[in-house]
Design an enzyme around this catalytic site. Structure first.
Site, PDB file in Angstrom:
ATOM      1  CG  ASN A  13      -1.723   1.257   1.375  1.00  0.00           C
ATOM      2  OD1 ASN A  13      -1.882   1.992   0.399  1.00  0.00           O
ATOM      3  ND2 ASN A  13      -2.250   1.520   2.560  1.00  0.00           N
ATOM      4  CD1 TRP A  14       3.877   1.157  -2.551  1.00  0.00           C
ATOM      5  CD2 TRP A  14       3.594   1.883  -4.645  1.00  0.00           C
ATOM      6  NE1 TRP A  14       4.620   0.359  -3.371  1.00  0.00           N
ATOM      7  CE2 TRP A  14       4.474   0.784  -4.671  1.00  0.00           C
ATOM      8  CE3 TRP A  14       3.265   2.503  -5.852  1.00  0.00           C
ATOM      9  CZ2 TRP A  14       5.019   0.285  -5.848  1.00  0.00           C
ATOM     10  CZ3 TRP A  14       3.814   2.013  -7.027  1.00  0.00           C
ATOM     11  CH2 TRP A  14       4.685   0.921  -7.027  1.00  0.00           C
ATOM     12  CE  LYS A  15       0.170   3.606   4.623  1.00  0.00           C
ATOM     13  NZ  LYS A  15       0.090   3.766   6.045  1.00  0.00           N
ATOM     14  CG  HIS A  98      -5.807   2.079   4.961  1.00  0.00           C
ATOM     15  ND1 HIS A  98      -5.300   3.073   5.768  1.00  0.00           N
ATOM     16  CD2 HIS A  98      -4.834   1.135   4.867  1.00  0.00           C
ATOM     17  CE1 HIS A  98      -4.058   2.743   6.137  1.00  0.00           C
ATOM     18  NE2 HIS A  98      -3.759   1.566   5.601  1.00  0.00           N
ATOM     19  CD  GLU A 100      -2.843   5.735   6.505  1.00  0.00           C
ATOM     20  OE1 GLU A 100      -2.834   5.731   5.262  1.00  0.00           O
ATOM     21  OE2 GLU A 100      -1.936   5.198   7.184  1.00  0.00           O
ATOM     22  CD  GLU A 168      -3.721  -2.320   7.544  1.00  0.00           C
ATOM     23  OE1 GLU A 168      -2.597  -2.589   7.136  1.00  0.00           O
ATOM     24  OE2 GLU A 168      -4.339  -1.305   7.218  1.00  0.00           O
ATOM     25  N   GLY A 174       2.209   2.519  10.728  1.00  0.00           N
ATOM     26  CA  GLY A 174       3.179   3.600  10.535  1.00  0.00           C
ATOM     27  C   GLY A 174       3.851   4.064  11.812  1.00  0.00           C
ATOM     28  CB  SER A 213       4.995  -1.407  12.159  1.00  0.00           C
ATOM     29  OG  SER A 213       4.548  -0.076  12.314  1.00  0.00           O
ATOM     30  N   GLY A 234       2.720  -0.965   4.395  1.00  0.00           N
ATOM     31  CA  GLY A 234       2.759   0.445   4.009  1.00  0.00           C
ATOM     32  C   GLY A 234       4.193   0.891   3.804  1.00  0.00           C
ATOM     33  N   GLY A 235       4.776   1.504   4.838  1.00  0.00           N
ATOM     34  CA  GLY A 235       6.105   2.120   4.749  1.00  0.00           C
ATOM     35  C   GLY A 235       7.160   1.230   4.106  1.00  0.00           C
TER      36      GLY A 235
HETATM   37  C1  PEP Z   1      -0.858   0.232   5.935  1.00  0.00           C
HETATM   38  O1  PEP Z   1      -0.780   1.275   5.320  1.00  0.00           O
HETATM   39  O2  PEP Z   1      -1.821  -0.490   5.735  1.00  0.00           O
HETATM   40  C2  PEP Z   1       0.202  -0.121   6.881  1.00  0.00           C
HETATM   41  C3  PEP Z   1       0.094  -1.233   7.536  1.00  0.00           C
HETATM   42  O3  PEP Z   1       1.264   0.766   7.005  1.00  0.00           O
HETATM   43  P1  PEP Z   1       2.672   0.446   7.720  1.00  0.00           P
HETATM   44  O4  PEP Z   1       3.163  -0.862   7.191  1.00  0.00           O
HETATM   45  O5  PEP Z   1       3.547   1.599   7.356  1.00  0.00           O
HETATM   46  O6  PEP Z   1       2.420   0.376   9.203  1.00  0.00           O
END
Ligand code: PEP
Length: 253
Positions: A13-15, A98, A100, A168, A174, A213, A234-235
């Site tokens: 997930n590049w956001k 999601h 966010e 999640e 994040g 994470s 994500g990250g």
């Molecule tokens: C996400 O965006 O769904 C996520 C889990 O981000 P991260 O891996 O950065 O915590």
């Protein structure tokens, strides 16, 4: 059905990150890597990049998805994209709800289920996210939240083994904090039990991912858990090397 029988998913997930050139470069390099048979790789770029990336990935073993959509098919909804547009762009999946979207943009589970249903009607597969906040966890409300988020986010959706769920915990996204494999496993097993209440045996075929994470050094213990079928990343998915390290460590367990 054990998790060995459900195809593993590693979803990036590049956001709101990467330039168009960086996104294309990432996918081109990713396509040069041999993807293990039992693994499915998905990339969720900013929607603007979907058409170009879908052309690059056409017929290849990498699926693309949008990060969000609106439930109407078309109309005066400035700034939104619809399920038919996602399909037309060549993408197969869409993330619905999601954290966010829920916490920054105020999406409720009622909105999430409308989106997921609209996607399903168009043949776009929803990846539905659920998870508790830190306050809810500290108040001992985790299971209550997971039950209500699961049931209400899937309320309008027909039973379908292709639908993907991501657990999640909001406090882990994040932040560098990861749920322990035990906590992630028990939350995901609980979510599966709730899906079973509404969808019966289909629940055993649904892939439920962990997100929050995820890194190369914590993926293998998460993937050893019987109910965890992959990860939403994500990250650590913004860099090809770190994403591939997660896929490798999460596959060779
Ligand atoms: C996400 O965006 O769904 C996520 C889990 O981000 P991260 O891996 O950065 O915590």
């Amino acid at each position: 059905m054990q998790n060995g029988e459900r195809k593993k998913v590693f979803a990036a997930n590049w956001k709101m990150n990467l330039t168009a050139d960086e996104a294309e470069d990432f996918v081109k390099k990713l396509l040069k890597i041999r993807i293990p048979e039992e693994t499915q790789i998905m990339v969720f770029p900013p929607s603007l990049y979907l058409i170009a990336l879908a052309k690059i990935a056409k017929g290849r073993p990498i699926a693309l998805g949008a990060q969000n959509m609106y439930w109407e098919r078309a109309g005066a909804f400035t700034g939104e994209i619809s399920a038919p547009m996602i399909k037309d762009a060549g993408a197969e999946y869409v993330i619905c709800g999601h954290s966010e979207r829920r916490h920054i943009f105020g999406e409720s589970s009622e909105m999430v289920t409308r989106k997921a249903r609209a996607a399903q009607i168009e043949g776009v597969i929803p990846l539905v996210c659920i998870g508790e906040t830190l306050e809810e966890r500290q108040a001992g409300e985790t299971l209550e939240v997971l039950q209500s988020d699961t049931l209400s986010s899937l309320a309008a959706v027909d039973a379908d083994p292709d639908i993907i769920i991501a657990y999640e915990p909001v406090w882990a996204i994040g932040t560098g904090l990861t749920a322990t494999p035990q906590d992630a496993e028990s939350a995901i097993a609980y979510i599966r039990s709730q899906i079973k209440e509404i969808w019966g045996k289909t629940a055993e075929r649904i892939r439920i991912l962990y997100g929050g994470s995820v890194r190369a050094d914590n993926i293998d213990e998460l993937m050893r858990c019987p109910n965890i079928d992959g990860a939403l990343i994500g990250g650590a998915s913004l860099n090809l090397e770190s994403f591939l390290e997660i896929v490798t460590n999460g596959t060779n367990i």
